[in-house]
Design an enzyme around this catalytic site. Structure first.
Site, PDB file in Angstrom:
ATOM      1  N   LYS A 145      17.126   7.966  -7.136  1.00 35.54           N
ATOM      2  CA  LYS A 145      18.102   9.047  -7.248  1.00 35.54           C
ATOM      3  C   LYS A 145      17.853  10.195  -6.281  1.00 35.54           C
ATOM      4  O   LYS A 145      18.798  10.880  -5.869  1.00 35.54           O
ATOM      5  CB  LYS A 145      18.137   9.578  -8.681  1.00 35.54           C
ATOM      6  CG  LYS A 145      18.714   8.591  -9.687  1.00 35.54           C
ATOM      7  CD  LYS A 145      18.828   9.206 -11.066  1.00 35.54           C
ATOM      8  CE  LYS A 145      19.500   8.256 -12.035  1.00 35.54           C
ATOM      9  NZ  LYS A 145      19.752   8.871 -13.348  1.00 35.54           N
TER      10      LYS A 145
ATOM     11  N   ASP B 255      25.813  11.771 -14.298  1.00 36.67           N
ATOM     12  CA  ASP B 255      24.935  12.014 -15.446  1.00 36.67           C
ATOM     13  C   ASP B 255      25.070  13.458 -15.907  1.00 36.67           C
ATOM     14  O   ASP B 255      25.125  13.754 -17.101  1.00 36.67           O
ATOM     15  CB  ASP B 255      23.464  11.762 -15.080  1.00 36.67           C
ATOM     16  CG  ASP B 255      23.137  10.299 -14.898  1.00 36.67           C
ATOM     17  OD1 ASP B 255      23.775   9.451 -15.553  1.00 36.67           O
ATOM     18  OD2 ASP B 255      22.225   9.992 -14.101  1.00 36.67           O
TER      19      ASP B 255
ATOM     20  N   GLY C 186       9.663  14.516 -19.434  1.00 36.94           N
ATOM     21  CA  GLY C 186       9.993  13.775 -18.231  1.00 36.94           C
ATOM     22  C   GLY C 186      10.409  14.707 -17.122  1.00 36.94           C
ATOM     23  O   GLY C 186      10.797  15.855 -17.368  1.00 36.94           O
ATOM     24  N   SER C 187      10.359  14.216 -15.870  1.00 42.60           N
ATOM     25  CA  SER C 187      10.651  15.096 -14.736  1.00 42.60           C
ATOM     26  C   SER C 187      11.327  14.369 -13.573  1.00 42.60           C
ATOM     27  O   SER C 187      11.319  14.871 -12.453  1.00 42.60           O
ATOM     28  CB  SER C 187       9.357  15.754 -14.233  1.00 42.60           C
ATOM     29  OG  SER C 187       8.399  14.772 -13.872  1.00 42.60           O
ATOM     30  N   GLY C 188      11.906  13.210 -13.817  1.00 44.10           N
ATOM     31  CA  GLY C 188      12.561  12.449 -12.760  1.00 44.10           C
ATOM     32  C   GLY C 188      13.998  12.874 -12.539  1.00 44.10           C
ATOM     33  O   GLY C 188      14.432  13.948 -12.963  1.00 44.10           O
ATOM     34  N   GLY C 189      14.770  11.984 -11.880  1.00 45.71           N
ATOM     35  CA  GLY C 189      16.146  12.301 -11.539  1.00 45.71           C
ATOM     36  C   GLY C 189      17.015  12.565 -12.743  1.00 45.71           C
ATOM     37  O   GLY C 189      17.826  13.499 -12.751  1.00 45.71           O
ATOM     38  N   MET C 190      16.867  11.759 -13.800  1.00 45.67           N
ATOM     39  CA  MET C 190      17.646  11.986 -15.007  1.00 45.67           C
ATOM     40  C   MET C 190      17.204  13.282 -15.683  1.00 45.67           C
ATOM     41  O   MET C 190      18.016  14.007 -16.267  1.00 45.67           O
ATOM     42  CB  MET C 190      17.502  10.804 -15.962  1.00 45.67           C
ATOM     43  CG  MET C 190      18.429  10.869 -17.162  1.00 45.67           C
ATOM     44  SD  MET C 190      20.170  10.793 -16.645  1.00 45.67           S
ATOM     45  CE  MET C 190      20.997  10.959 -18.217  1.00 45.67           C
TER      46      MET C 190
END
Length: 272
Positions: free
Chosen positions: A70, A106, A129-133
């Site tokens: 992402k 999203d 969490g810390s990713g794209g989502m």
């Protein structure tokens, strides 16, 4: 539908480290129901640059983008729409005459679900969490007015960066963090993953919360969602997110917006 594929059929696709069947089943169901000359196929890749070049070279109309691509895809496309530029994360690429633009459906899906939840913006949030989502969810909450939040992430660099972006705090774990809205944006609980069957938050943390939000969509009834329901907590599921964002992708690719009855049928088919 396969028998009708011809030289003019438009191809849409997805890129993910672990491709699933939801997008393929959802999009193709709608194409067939609406008589659209499109077909959708899921892919994985170890050559992201080559895959993005292929989208342009083969005139692929659109591409859904999932973990871990992402953010990495941004440098490979021609520009970002506001939904993606605001959070530096792309989940949809639209190809118009060889020009690739990044979107983030999203973000729109999460914003809609949070608005419908009726939750007070004074609610404190813990987002794991810390990713794209994670970016999409944290920024949607931030923009809705949720100012009291903590990004819980073991990756200090990514976690602190997202915390700064959202204007929240960062913590490496839930020790000392209390929140009324718990959000899981990690793969914990995902079917087929290394942490399938596990809980993203403890039973005590869930019991103390007012609403549980798990973005994991496969299965829709994750261990976290099952626990929350058992404790009588309202929930937002990954199934709700994946359907809403997929509808917006469908509209971007085709210019057609299905009615709610057809969307419900496509979602039931894709999630079965």
């Amino acid at each position: 539908m396969t028998a009708r594929i011809n030289r003019d059929t438009r191809l849409c696709m997805s890129l993910s480290a672990r491709p699933g069947n939801f997008g393929t089943r959802f999009q193709n169901y709608l194409y067939e129901a609406l008589g659209l000359d499109y077909v959708y196929k899921a892919f994985s890749t170890t050559d992201l640059a080559g895959a993005i070049t292929g989208i342009r070279a083969l005139d692929i109309r659109g591409c859904a983008v999932s973990m871990p691509f992402k953010e990495a895809c941004i440098a490979l496309i021609d520009g970002l729409e506001p939904s993606a530029a605001a959070i530096d994360s792309v989940n949809t690429i639209v190809n118009t005459g060889g020009v690739l633009r990044g979107h983030n459906t999203d973000y729109a899906a999460v914003a809609s679900l949070i608005a419908d939840s009726g939750l007070s913006t004074r609610t404190c949030v813990a987002l794991r969490g810390s990713g794209g989502m994670g970016k999409a969810v944290a920024c949607a909450l931030r923009d809705a007015g949720f100012a009291d939040g903590t990004i819980v992430a073991r990756n200090a660099v990514a976690g602190q960066r997202l915390a700064r972006q959202a204007g929240w705090a960062w913590a490496a774990d839930m020790g000392g963090v209390s929140a009324s809205l718990l959000v899981n944006v990690t793969p914990v609980g995902m079917d087929g993953g290394p942490e399938a069957g596990q809980l993203a938050f403890t039973e005590a943390e869930v019991a103390a919360a007012d609403l549980i939000f798990d973005v994991v969509a496969i299965p829709v009834e994750t261990p976290l969602i099952r626990l929350a329901r058992a404790l009588g907590k309202p929930v937002i599921t990954g199934g709700q997110v994946i359907v809403l964002q997929a509808v917006e992708q469908f509209v971007l690719y085709t210019g057609v917006r299905p009615d709610q009855a057809l969307i419900a049928k496509a979602a039931a088919h894709a999630l079965a």
